[in-house]
Design a protein around this motif. Structure first.
Motif, short mmCIF file in Angstrom:
data_model
loop_
_atom_site.label_atom_id
_atom_site.label_comp_id
_atom_site.label_asym_id
_atom_site.label_seq_id
_atom_site.Cartn_x
_atom_site.Cartn_y
_atom_site.Cartn_z
N VAL A 124 138.35 12.27 70.51
CA VAL A 124 137.01 12.67 70.09
C VAL A 124 137.11 13.65 68.94
N GLU A 125 136.29 13.45 67.92
CA GLU A 125 136.33 14.32 66.74
C GLU A 125 135.48 15.56 67.01
N VAL A 126 136.09 16.55 67.64
CA VAL A 126 135.35 17.77 67.98
C VAL A 126 135.99 19.01 67.37
N ASP A 127 136.98 18.83 66.49
CA ASP A 127 137.71 19.99 66.00
C ASP A 127 136.82 20.97 65.26
N SER A 128 135.93 20.50 64.41
CA SER A 128 135.11 21.42 63.62
C SER A 128 134.15 22.19 64.51
N ILE A 129 133.61 21.51 65.53
CA ILE A 129 132.68 22.18 66.45
C ILE A 129 133.41 23.28 67.22
N LEU A 130 134.59 22.97 67.74
CA LEU A 130 135.35 23.96 68.50
C LEU A 130 135.77 25.13 67.61
N ALA A 131 136.14 24.84 66.38
CA ALA A 131 136.57 25.91 65.48
C ALA A 131 135.42 26.87 65.21
N GLY A 171 141.14 18.15 73.00
CA GLY A 171 140.16 19.10 72.48
C GLY A 171 140.81 20.40 72.04
N GLN A 172 141.76 20.89 72.84
CA GLN A 172 142.45 22.12 72.47
C GLN A 172 143.33 21.92 71.23
N LEU A 173 143.94 20.74 71.13
CA LEU A 173 144.73 20.43 69.94
C LEU A 173 143.84 20.46 68.70
N ARG A 174 142.66 19.84 68.77
CA ARG A 174 141.73 19.85 67.64
C ARG A 174 141.33 21.28 67.26
N TYR A 175 141.12 22.09 68.28
CA TYR A 175 140.75 23.48 68.03
C TYR A 175 141.84 24.21 67.27
N VAL A 176 143.08 24.08 67.71
CA VAL A 176 144.19 24.76 67.04
C VAL A 176 144.40 24.22 65.64
N GLU A 177 144.26 22.91 65.47
CA GLU A 177 144.36 22.33 64.13
C GLU A 177 143.30 22.92 63.20
N GLY A 178 142.11 23.18 63.75
CA GLY A 178 141.07 23.82 62.95
C GLY A 178 141.47 25.21 62.51
N LEU A 179 142.11 25.96 63.40
CA LEU A 179 142.56 27.31 63.06
C LEU A 179 143.63 27.29 61.98
#
Length: 447
Positions: A124-131, A171-179
């Motif tokens: 799921v493409e949620v990285d920007s939202i989580l960031a 989801g956590q991976l997407r978050y860290v990639e955003g950081l």
């Protein structure tokens, strides 16, 4: 055939009882029905319903006033009462093999594709939202919290399998990639790369365990790229070792050996004896898959030699601490088992299984099925079936296609012994654990 949801399995003790076996052999259904009533609590009216017979006909059979000779009736009795076909002189019935064991290797319909590793990853493409929600100032405590969550993910993966964990991990991976898109102090940036690499490896592992190998390879490749950004060569070795193990499952032993050799090259400097022992054992697996006995034994010796060099206080990375003495022993047994050296493998696997962490359901299931296979190779049929029955408990508790694969392999090896009581008992337990699909009740009852 009657609706399987309501079909009551006969007790294993009855299916393996000499009187029941003899009654079925001569098709003495009066005796069969009486035994079913006395030992399984299935009364004549229930027998009639499950076998698509009239109650009066069942009563006549029990009273000795009628015989059942027509093949279609005998087949309905076998299917309705769940009597294995061979006991009544029939071919193997369709319901005897759980549907789950007929499932082939799972792969995505469309393998990942795109211009680069990040674009290739599913999810799921949620990285920007989580960031946006998490803010942009991670601290050392943020890194520690992320690492703690990864440890918890691995623990839950051992206990239950990774299928349900994967959305949270991705989801956590997407978050860290955003950081990682912003520049940060070097220690924080390196820590984030390390966390992202471990999350990518964990995601790859969950796909590997689900036998979705294209997806697994994409995430393992991403983990390699992330680790390379910070020159974490030991972790790169770890990922390559995971890919080597996957290659053995895909029956690609040459690839497995090439990947573990690359892992050992990455680990030449700056790794601990425990890491080197783990890598040597993965090398042994690859050689065993190739059937190279001498090279396998050499790699096993190297793994034990390195393990003996371990000292308390060694700076082992967290991802290798699982490789303890029981793991060394069971992997040694498995390597010998892959070579067909069952006499060497059996006591090693049995010893390690006795010391297995009860919480590691997947490990217990894997190792128990390996033990059952070695016992079967040694002609210990009763013991092998008993071990496999015990393995069904942890196997049912964890969602893992790899566990199902090990179960399937044992089940196929048991084929020549299907009519032996120990195998009948195992199959009955297996059907109770992996029931067949529900089928609709026929619209009418035949007589």
């Amino acid at each position: 055939m009657p609706e399987s949801r309501h079909t009551k399995e006969l007790p294993v003790s009855l299916l393996t009882d000499s009187e029941m076996i003899d009654a079925c052999r001569v098709r003495d259904f009066a005796r069969v029905f009486r035994l079913v009533k006395a030992r399984a609590g299935i009364y004549p009216s229930m027998i009639a319903r499950q076998c698509e017979l009239t109650p009066s006909r069942v009563g006549e059979v029990i009273a000795g006033q009628r015989q059942l000779l027509h093949m279609d009736v005998i087949e309905r009795i076998a299917d309705g009462l769940r009597i294995p076909g061979h006991m009544l002189g029939l071919s193997r019935r369709g319901w005897e093999t759980p549907a789950a064991l007929a499932v082939s290797e799972r792969e995505p319909v469309h393998p990942p594709a795109g211009p680069g590793p990040l674009a290739a990853l599913p999810g799921v493409e949620v990285d920007s939202i989580l960031a946006m929600a998490a803010g942009t100032n991670p601290s050392p405590s943020t890194l520690q919290a992320l690492r703690s969550s990864i440890e918890d993910y691995w623990r839950r993966d051992d206990e239950h399998g990774g299928e349900t964990l994967r959305p949270a991990v991705v989801g956590q991976l997407r978050y860290v990639e955003g950081l990682l898109k912003d520049r940060r102090p070097t220690p924080i940036q390196h820590g984030l790369y390390g966390v992202a690499a471990e999350l990518a490896r964990l995601t790859g592992w969950t796909y590997f365990d689900a036998r979705q190998y294209h997806q697994a390879r994409a995430y393992f490749s991403e983990a390699l790229q992330l680790a390379r950004e910070i020159d974490d060569h030991p972790f790169m070795a770890n990922v390559l070792a995971c890919m080597s193990l996957q290659a053995t499952y895909q029956d690609k032993p040459a690839d497995a050996l090439a990947l573990v050799s690359a892992a050992q090259d990455q680990a030449r400097a700056g790794t601990t004896p425990r890491v080197r022992a783990m890598l040597a054992m993965r090398e042994a697996f690859a050689h065993a898959a190739l059937g190279d006995r001498k090279a396998t034994h050499t790699a096993i010796s190297e793994a034990h030699s390195q393990f003996e060099r371990i000292h308390e206080g060694d700076p082992d990375p967290a991802w290798v601490t699982y490789f303890d003495e029981p793991k060394l022993i069971v992997d040694t047994g498995i390597a010998h088992g892959r070579l067909g050296e069952a006499a060497i493998a059996e006591p090693l696997i049995a010893d390690a299984l006795a010391r297995e962490d009860p919480a590691n359901q997947r490990g217990r299931a894997f190792h128990a099925f390996w033990l059952a296979r070695t016992q079967l190779q040694r002609g210990k049929l009763d013991q092998a079936c008993h071990t496999a029955i015990e393995a069904l408990v942890p196997a049912a508790a964890v969602s893992s296609e790899r566990v199902t694969g090990h179960l399937r392999e044992f089940y196929e090896q048991l084929a020549p012994y299907r009519e032996v009581p120990a195998a009948v008992a195992f199959e009955a337990r297996l059907r109770a654990t992996l029931p067949p699909p529900v089928q609709r009740t026929p619209s009418s009852i035949r007589t």
